[in-house]
Design an enzyme around this catalytic site. Structure first.
Site, mmCIF file in Angstrom:
data_model
loop_
_atom_site.group_PDB
_atom_site.id
_atom_site.type_symbol
_atom_site.label_atom_id
_atom_site.label_comp_id
_atom_site.label_asym_id
_atom_site.label_seq_id
_atom_site.Cartn_x
_atom_site.Cartn_y
_atom_site.Cartn_z
ATOM 1 N N LYS A 164 16.263 6.536 1.747
ATOM 2 C CA LYS A 164 14.865 6.912 1.895
ATOM 3 C C LYS A 164 14.731 8.429 1.761
ATOM 4 C CE LYS A 164 13.075 3.253 4.908
ATOM 5 N NZ LYS A 164 12.527 2.946 6.253
ATOM 6 N N GLU A 189 6.045 -11.409 13.604
ATOM 7 C CA GLU A 189 4.915 -11.556 14.528
ATOM 8 C C GLU A 189 4.886 -12.926 15.197
ATOM 9 O OE1 GLU A 189 4.036 -8.417 11.560
ATOM 10 O OE2 GLU A 189 4.641 -10.523 11.376
ATOM 11 N N ARG A 197 -0.997 -13.177 11.461
ATOM 12 C CA ARG A 197 0.192 -13.896 11.020
ATOM 13 C C ARG A 197 0.762 -14.786 12.127
ATOM 14 N NH1 ARG A 197 4.095 -10.035 7.694
ATOM 15 N NH2 ARG A 197 4.124 -11.856 6.351
#
Length: 615
Positions: free
Chosen positions: A278, A363, A391
């Protein structure tokens, strides 16, 4: 300045370049990314990490005929640049500009709209199955990050893909580890070998030859698996039915090109594991990839990101309250689906590490995990964005509400969210929460009321939700005690006549402004469920027009609850429901979006005046 980049208008132009030119193009892309995002804000670290991968994919695959599906989609800026949208990057995440995520309406190269995690493999598999039905040799590629692999949906799709024999490629972009030079070189060599036609042909022919000798075939398979398992972590994906390849260096353009070229020719489900960094190529982002993950405008030379205003945000109110309540009650546990910083939980995680649970991008699991803890006498507080709570709706109903368990939802990003657009807006939570039995739903109108509602919800022995917006409120100072408020009770904040405005949550401030201009009564309703029916009936008796205002879709929202209350009691009074319209709201500055929806003070005044005269 951008010698090669200036020549790229589409992937067709990219495919005309010599391989030796691609490292220079990668460097120019990184330079452009840093320059562009520093002016607009957006996701920087993730995009810097996928430069070579994006170049290799568009070089080897025949896009857009071959389909690319990017998981979450916050790493697609290079993809957008290479597919004709470089000039539009100056409008990134702005109203009327290009979205920060893939969007089908924006480009034929955006084959699937994304914004939430762990959907890419399912979508790509569907595309691969469709190609197979058509008799097409088109390929489908899912690019998924290691974080998104914590989502159960990704594994559901992997399980299905291995049984379908579709021509789908899953690329795991692993950016939480690095490869040392010796291991990297070995893995790169093995990846080339195992993605090549020679290896595939030998394995296929060997299986045919050994089919008449089952014990030998089984021995050969076990030997191959053990040999591969010694040098690559692919056994799990092989068990799903994929041909596992990697891990390889995701910044080595030549290895990527060779490996993808070989994989493009293979049949069946393939799994390529790459390792990237990253923030690659921008030292500030390499040093702090989290800071530059989703960054506001910044000075590219110094890397300085302007500090947010000193005004307290609702997220900070929640974070402070969580620590205070945890100190007062050892039964409190905090749960987040991979949104520690975004939900304001870093201080809690540091002070109460044994009671802090980050369950990953999962979730559904987060809510049922919370239900399990509640069954054992703990008081779970689940910090979750409104858009992500969608979700886990079944778990909320089936595992929490039916059992009437004391799980508290601290719902951040309720209402519109600005630059992230429709995929991240919390437009529907009041509608889908208030219809669930046993739920209590609260909407704070300012920072101090938010803190009091959090305490109120926590003290209840049933499912509760406190829903608050992104950013700061009107600037009301918070009291440091753990004071509660009466459940189901609103309050009149301004006395007027003829017109009564019933405001829910964030809409109180513009409602008070509009009420002052109109000489109207303004009520802070506070609770969507249970409603303050006594207050509603009183206002209906004393006013000719009732106006409900909410930063939620009008359909099924708080205004609908008020209408149901009046109908139940046989009141025939004129009603005006104001809220989010029945279409998805795209990205843009929050205040501007509210104004366009008629939810600023001026919009409320215009709508109410029109209704008052019968227009």
């Amino acid at each position: 300045m951008y010698t090669l980049l200036d020549t790229i208008k589409s992937p067709e132009d990219l495919r005309k370049l010599d391989r030796e030119q691609l490292p220079q193009l990668a460097a120019e892309l990184r330079e452009f990314l840093v320059e562009s995002v520093s002016k607009t804000g957006g996701h920087l670290s993730s995009n810097l990490g996928t430069v070579e991968l994006t170049l290799a994919l568009h070089t080897i695959f025949n896009t857009p005929q071959d389909k690319m599906v990017w998981d979450v989609g916050h790493q697609t800026y290079v993809h957008k640049i290479l597919t004709g949208r470089r000039a539009a990057m100056s409008t990134l995440r702005m109203k009327g500009g290009i979205a920060g995520f893939p969007k089908r309406e924006e480009s034929p190269y955006d084959t699937f709209g994304t914004g939430h995690s762990s959907t890419s493999i399912s979508a790509a598999l569907g595309m691969a199955a469709a190609a197979k039905l058509r008799g097409s040799d088109e390929r489908a590629v899912a690019i998924i990050g290691d974080g998104a692999m914590t989502g159960g949906m990704a594994f559901e799709a992997l399980n299905n893909a291995g049984a379908m024999d579709a021509n789908v490629l899953v690329i795991l972009n692993d950016n939480d580890m690095s490869i040392s030079r010796p291991v990297g070189a070995l893995n790169n060599y093995l990846a080339k070998l195992m993605s090549g036609r020679f290896y595939a042909a030998v394995r296929s022919r060997s299986e045919k030859m050994l089919k008449g000798m089952p014990p030998v075939l089984e021995f050969a398979k076990r030997t191959e698996e053990h040999l591969k398992g010694m040098v690559i972590p692919g056994t799990m994906f092989e068990e799903f039915g994929f041909n596992y390849i990697g891990p390889i260096d995701g910044h080595d353009i030549n290895v990527l090109l060779d490996t993808l070229s070989n994989i493009r020719k293979l049949e069946g489900p393939q799994f390529l594991h790459i390792v990237t960094q990253k923030g690659r190529g921008y030292d500030k982002a390499e040093a702090d990839c989290l800071l530059y993950h989703g960054v506001s405008k910044f000075d590219r030379t110094s890397g300085i990101v302007p500090k947010p205003t000193k005004q307290q945000t609702y997220t900070q109110v929640f974070g402070d309250w969580l620590c205070d309540m945890a100190a007062a009650d050892e039964k409190l546990v905090g749960i987040t689906p991979a949104m520690c910083e975004g939900s304001g939980m870093p201080d809690f995680a540091e002070k109460f590490p044994q009671r802090y649970f980050d369950v990953g991008i999962a979730e559904q699991h987060a809510l049922t995990f919370a239900a399990g803890m509640a069954c054992e006498g703990y008081k779970p507080v689940v910090a979750i964005y409104s858009t992500f709570l969608q979700r886990a709706y079944d778990q909320l109903i089936h595992d929490i509400a039916i059992q009437n368990l004391p799980v508290m939802l601290a719902i951040d990003r309720g209402g519109l969210v600005g630059a992230d657009g429709a995929t991240h807006a919390g437009s529907f939570d009041l509608s889908f929460l208030r219809c669930i039995p046993n739920m209590t739903v609260m909407t704070p109108s300012d920072e101090n009321e938010c803190r009091q509602m959090l305490s109120t919800a926590y003290q209840m022995n049933s499912p509760t939700a406190v829903r608050y917006p992104r950013g700061s409120g009107p600037g009301v100072a918070t009291e440091k005690d753990l004071k509660t408020i009466p459940v189901g009770k609103g309050e009149v904040r301004r006395a007027g006549k003829d017109i009564a405005i019933l405001a829910f949550g964030s809409m109180l401030e513009p409602a008070l402004d509009a009420g002052k201009q109109l000489g109207a009564t303004v009520a802070n309703m506070r609770f969507v469920k249970p409603l303050d029916e006594e207050l509603i009936l009183q206002l209906a008796r004393e006013h000719a027009l009732l106006v409900t205002v909410e930063e939620n879709t009008i359909q099924g929202g708080a205004g609908s609850a008020v209408a149901e209350c009046l109908a139940k009691h046989g009141f025939a009074v004129r009603l005006l429901h104001l809220g989010l319209p029945d279409h998805f709201i795209e990205q843009g500055e929050h205040k501007l979006l509210l104004a366009e929806c008629g939810l600023d003070a001026a919009g409320l005044v215009d709508s109410i005046k029109s209704a008052a005269v019968g227009k």
